[in-house]
Design a protein around this motif. Structure first.
Motif, PDB file in Angstrom:
ATOM      1  N   PRO A  26      32.631  34.940  31.919  1.00  0.00           N
ATOM      2  CA  PRO A  26      33.581  35.533  32.845  1.00  0.00           C
ATOM      3  C   PRO A  26      33.870  37.113  32.973  1.00  0.00           C
ATOM      4  O   PRO A  26      34.340  37.352  32.566  1.00  0.00           O
ATOM      5  CB  PRO A  26      34.551  34.618  32.292  1.00  0.00           C
ATOM      6  CG  PRO A  26      34.015  33.446  31.395  1.00  0.00           C
ATOM      7  CD  PRO A  26      33.332  34.333  30.670  1.00  0.00           C
ATOM      8  N   VAL A  27      33.491  37.555  34.304  1.00  0.00           N
ATOM      9  CA  VAL A  27      34.320  38.642  34.695  1.00  0.00           C
ATOM     10  C   VAL A  27      35.946  38.469  35.267  1.00  0.00           C
ATOM     11  O   VAL A  27      36.005  37.774  36.310  1.00  0.00           O
ATOM     12  CB  VAL A  27      33.484  39.104  35.668  1.00  0.00           C
ATOM     13  CG1 VAL A  27      33.901  40.666  36.177  1.00  0.00           C
ATOM     14  CG2 VAL A  27      32.227  39.723  35.196  1.00  0.00           C
ATOM     15  N   ALA A  28      37.003  39.461  34.593  1.00  0.00           N
ATOM     16  CA  ALA A  28      38.411  39.523  34.771  1.00  0.00           C
ATOM     17  C   ALA A  28      38.436  39.689  36.695  1.00  0.00           C
ATOM     18  O   ALA A  28      37.746  41.230  36.668  1.00  0.00           O
ATOM     19  CB  ALA A  28      38.750  40.176  34.068  1.00  0.00           C
ATOM     20  N   GLU A  29      39.220  39.156  37.040  1.00  0.00           N
ATOM     21  CA  GLU A  29      40.186  39.477  37.999  1.00  0.00           C
ATOM     22  C   GLU A  29      41.114  39.374  38.319  1.00  0.00           C
ATOM     23  O   GLU A  29      42.232  39.035  37.913  1.00  0.00           O
ATOM     24  CB  GLU A  29      39.007  38.851  39.304  1.00  0.00           C
ATOM     25  CG  GLU A  29      37.643  38.435  39.171  1.00  0.00           C
ATOM     26  CD  GLU A  29      37.362  40.031  40.095  1.00  0.00           C
ATOM     27  OE1 GLU A  29      37.946  40.765  40.445  1.00  0.00           O
ATOM     28  OE2 GLU A  29      35.772  40.337  39.709  1.00  0.00           O
ATOM     29  N   PRO A  30      41.805  40.057  39.768  1.00  0.00           N
ATOM     30  CA  PRO A  30      42.913  40.246  39.313  1.00  0.00           C
ATOM     31  C   PRO A  30      43.525  38.535  39.925  1.00  0.00           C
ATOM     32  O   PRO A  30      45.495  38.539  39.184  1.00  0.00           O
ATOM     33  CB  PRO A  30      44.057  41.052  40.103  1.00  0.00           C
ATOM     34  CG  PRO A  30      42.590  42.472  40.862  1.00  0.00           C
ATOM     35  CD  PRO A  30      41.360  41.239  40.356  1.00  0.00           C
ATOM     36  N   TRP A  31      42.990  37.836  39.477  1.00  0.00           N
ATOM     37  CA  TRP A  31      43.441  36.380  40.242  1.00  0.00           C
ATOM     38  C   TRP A  31      42.880  35.552  39.711  1.00  0.00           C
ATOM     39  O   TRP A  31      42.803  34.418  39.981  1.00  0.00           O
ATOM     40  CB  TRP A  31      43.218  35.840  42.266  1.00  0.00           C
ATOM     41  CG  TRP A  31      41.918  36.745  42.590  1.00  0.00           C
ATOM     42  CD1 TRP A  31      41.904  37.703  43.450  1.00  0.00           C
ATOM     43  CD2 TRP A  31      40.575  36.898  42.294  1.00  0.00           C
ATOM     44  NE1 TRP A  31      40.375  38.198  43.573  1.00  0.00           N
ATOM     45  CE2 TRP A  31      39.196  37.535  42.738  1.00  0.00           C
ATOM     46  CE3 TRP A  31      39.889  35.523  41.451  1.00  0.00           C
ATOM     47  CZ2 TRP A  31      38.090  37.281  42.554  1.00  0.00           C
ATOM     48  CZ3 TRP A  31      38.942  35.107  41.224  1.00  0.00           C
ATOM     49  CH2 TRP A  31      37.859  36.227  41.057  1.00  0.00           C
ATOM     50  N   GLY A  32      42.609  36.267  38.373  1.00  0.00           N
ATOM     51  CA  GLY A  32      41.234  35.146  37.984  1.00  0.00           C
ATOM     52  C   GLY A  32      40.115  35.245  37.329  1.00  0.00           C
ATOM     53  O   GLY A  32      40.188  36.537  36.528  1.00  0.00           O
ATOM     54  N   TRP A  33      39.332  35.193  37.548  1.00  0.00           N
ATOM     55  CA  TRP A  33      37.377  34.976  36.778  1.00  0.00           C
ATOM     56  C   TRP A  33      36.366  35.230  38.202  1.00  0.00           C
ATOM     57  O   TRP A  33      36.409  33.901  39.081  1.00  0.00           O
ATOM     58  CB  TRP A  33      37.372  34.183  35.852  1.00  0.00           C
ATOM     59  CG  TRP A  33      38.155  34.421  34.359  1.00  0.00           C
ATOM     60  CD1 TRP A  33      38.685  35.881  33.940  1.00  0.00           C
ATOM     61  CD2 TRP A  33      39.232  33.550  34.217  1.00  0.00           C
ATOM     62  NE1 TRP A  33      39.780  35.306  32.747  1.00  0.00           N
ATOM     63  CE2 TRP A  33      40.317  34.193  33.361  1.00  0.00           C
ATOM     64  CE3 TRP A  33      40.404  32.715  34.873  1.00  0.00           C
ATOM     65  CZ2 TRP A  33      41.314  33.865  33.115  1.00  0.00           C
ATOM     66  CZ3 TRP A  33      41.769  31.527  34.364  1.00  0.00           C
ATOM     67  CH2 TRP A  33      42.267  32.801  33.605  1.00  0.00           C
ATOM     68  N   THR A  34      35.598  35.959  37.929  1.00  0.00           N
ATOM     69  CA  THR A  34      34.476  35.395  38.556  1.00  0.00           C
ATOM     70  C   THR A  34      33.076  35.072  37.311  1.00  0.00           C
ATOM     71  O   THR A  34      33.321  35.830  36.914  1.00  0.00           O
ATOM     72  CB  THR A  34      33.715  36.833  39.553  1.00  0.00           C
ATOM     73  OG1 THR A  34      35.019  36.174  40.610  1.00  0.00           O
ATOM     74  CG2 THR A  34      32.539  36.537  39.886  1.00  0.00           C
ATOM     75  N   ILE A  35      32.110  34.242  37.189  1.00  0.00           N
ATOM     76  CA  ILE A  35      31.167  33.331  37.031  1.00  0.00           C
ATOM     77  C   ILE A  35      29.177  33.716  38.480  1.00  0.00           C
ATOM     78  O   ILE A  35      28.961  32.579  38.961  1.00  0.00           O
ATOM     79  CB  ILE A  35      31.563  32.187  36.744  1.00  0.00           C
ATOM     80  CG1 ILE A  35      32.442  32.248  35.218  1.00  0.00           C
ATOM     81  CG2 ILE A  35      30.425  31.838  35.863  1.00  0.00           C
ATOM     82  CD1 ILE A  35      33.813  30.479  34.793  1.00  0.00           C
ATOM     83  N   ASP A  36      28.622  34.129  37.242  1.00  0.00           N
ATOM     84  CA  ASP A  36      27.133  34.637  37.822  1.00  0.00           C
ATOM     85  C   ASP A  36      26.594  33.190  37.952  1.00  0.00           C
ATOM     86  O   ASP A  36      26.749  33.432  36.339  1.00  0.00           O
ATOM     87  CB  ASP A  36      26.368  35.295  37.944  1.00  0.00           C
ATOM     88  CG  ASP A  36      26.867  36.762  38.569  1.00  0.00           C
ATOM     89  OD1 ASP A  36      27.265  36.691  40.126  1.00  0.00           O
ATOM     90  OD2 ASP A  36      26.905  37.903  38.231  1.00  0.00           O
ATOM     91  N   VAL A  37      26.765  31.798  38.567  1.00  0.00           N
ATOM     92  CA  VAL A  37      25.638  30.874  37.852  1.00  0.00           C
ATOM     93  C   VAL A  37      24.559  31.589  37.658  1.00  0.00           C
ATOM     94  O   VAL A  37      23.687  30.276  37.230  1.00  0.00           O
ATOM     95  CB  VAL A  37      26.637  29.564  38.519  1.00  0.00           C
ATOM     96  CG1 VAL A  37      25.454  27.751  38.571  1.00  0.00           C
ATOM     97  CG2 VAL A  37      27.654  29.359  38.444  1.00  0.00           C
TER      98      VAL A  37
ATOM     99  N   VAL B 181      37.017  31.400  40.159  1.00  0.00           N
ATOM    100  CA  VAL B 181      38.103  30.709  39.402  1.00  0.00           C
ATOM    101  C   VAL B 181      39.732  31.151  39.566  1.00  0.00           C
ATOM    102  O   VAL B 181      39.733  31.805  38.903  1.00  0.00           O
ATOM    103  CB  VAL B 181      37.784  30.804  38.099  1.00  0.00           C
ATOM    104  CG1 VAL B 181      38.667  29.213  37.399  1.00  0.00           C
ATOM    105  CG2 VAL B 181      36.502  29.636  37.489  1.00  0.00           C
ATOM    106  N   LEU B 182      40.247  30.399  40.108  1.00  0.00           N
ATOM    107  CA  LEU B 182      41.771  30.731  40.881  1.00  0.00           C
ATOM    108  C   LEU B 182      42.717  29.765  40.152  1.00  0.00           C
ATOM    109  O   LEU B 182      43.404  28.642  40.342  1.00  0.00           O
ATOM    110  CB  LEU B 182      41.735  31.181  42.382  1.00  0.00           C
ATOM    111  CG  LEU B 182      41.502  32.047  42.833  1.00  0.00           C
ATOM    112  CD1 LEU B 182      40.309  32.034  43.022  1.00  0.00           C
ATOM    113  CD2 LEU B 182      42.160  32.739  43.824  1.00  0.00           C
TER     114      LEU B 182
END
Length: 217
Positions: free
Chosen positions: A26-37, A47-48
């Motif tokens: 998971p890559v941390a973002e200000p609002w949650g995380w992004t995941i490459d599937v 993911v928020l």
């Protein structure tokens, strides 16, 4: 452990989910995380855990790749109001958790159980005594957390307690591996089963996929 909030439970869930599915970290973002599937219909997911309309609106405006998913820990009606018609809303889902401990497991007559572990993922398979598929599931252990995933019972074998056999077997394996807490995301049907096994719903989760219409020609 002390009771975890939704954001902490969501992080526990994705830590196990990426192990179970072989997805990117998971890559941390200000609002949650992004995941490459990395699948054609599921390229990536955002993911928020505590979404707002402003956050979702910005992600919607910046999304151009079909197969991008939003996992919003909010009810479906609220989530739908934040996106454009190009986003398809999947069936309702629920974040659930439970404490893990030793469970007694009884295999119904006429079935056999097999389980195995690869890396940090435990898999369980239930077949009839003559070899037909009946049920399955898997669980990833990530630190002190066990994350069940892809629990499935064949239609002809439902309502026979096989889902409970799969879940209890997985929970036992996670407990033996040192996990203290279970976290999962359940469908509406799954929620009913997991509730009988001691799991508690913590939050609804709206799941939306960017699926714009294909241009003619």
């Amino acid at each position: 452990m002390t009771a975890a909030g939704v954001s902490e439970l969501v992080r526990m869930w994705i830590d196990g989910w990426v192990v179970s599915r072989g997805a990117s970290d998971p890559v941390a973002e200000p609002w949650g995380w992004t995941i490459d599937v990395g699948k054609a219909g599921h390229v990536a997911r955002h993911v928020l855990p505590e979404p707002t309309g402003l956050q979702v609106g910005r992600l919607v405006a910046a999304t151009g790749a079909p197969g991008t998913w939003l996992k919003l820990f909010a009810d479906d009606d609220t989530a739908r109001s934040w996106v454009t018609p190009d986003w398809e809303l999947a069936d309702p889902a629920y974040l659930m958790s439970c404490p893990l401990g030793a469970e007694q497991v009884r295999i119904p007559a006429g079935y056999v159980r097999t389980s195995w572990t690869r890396g940090n993922v435990v898999r369980v398979l239930i077949r009839t005594t003559d070899g037909h598929f009946a049920a399955r599931g898997q669980l990833a252990v990530a630190g002190g957390v066990g994350v069940p995933d892809q629990i499935e019972t064949a239609p002809a074998h439902r309502r026979r307690g096989l889902g409970g056999v799969v879940m209890r077997t997985l929970q036992n394996a996670a407990h033996q591996a040192g996990a203290e807490t279970g976290v999962l995301v359940a469908s509406s049907a799954g929620r009913a089963l997991y509730t009988t096994l001691g799991w508690t719903a913590r939050s609804p989760m709206a799941s939306l996929c960017y699926a714009p219409p294909v241009a003619a020609g």
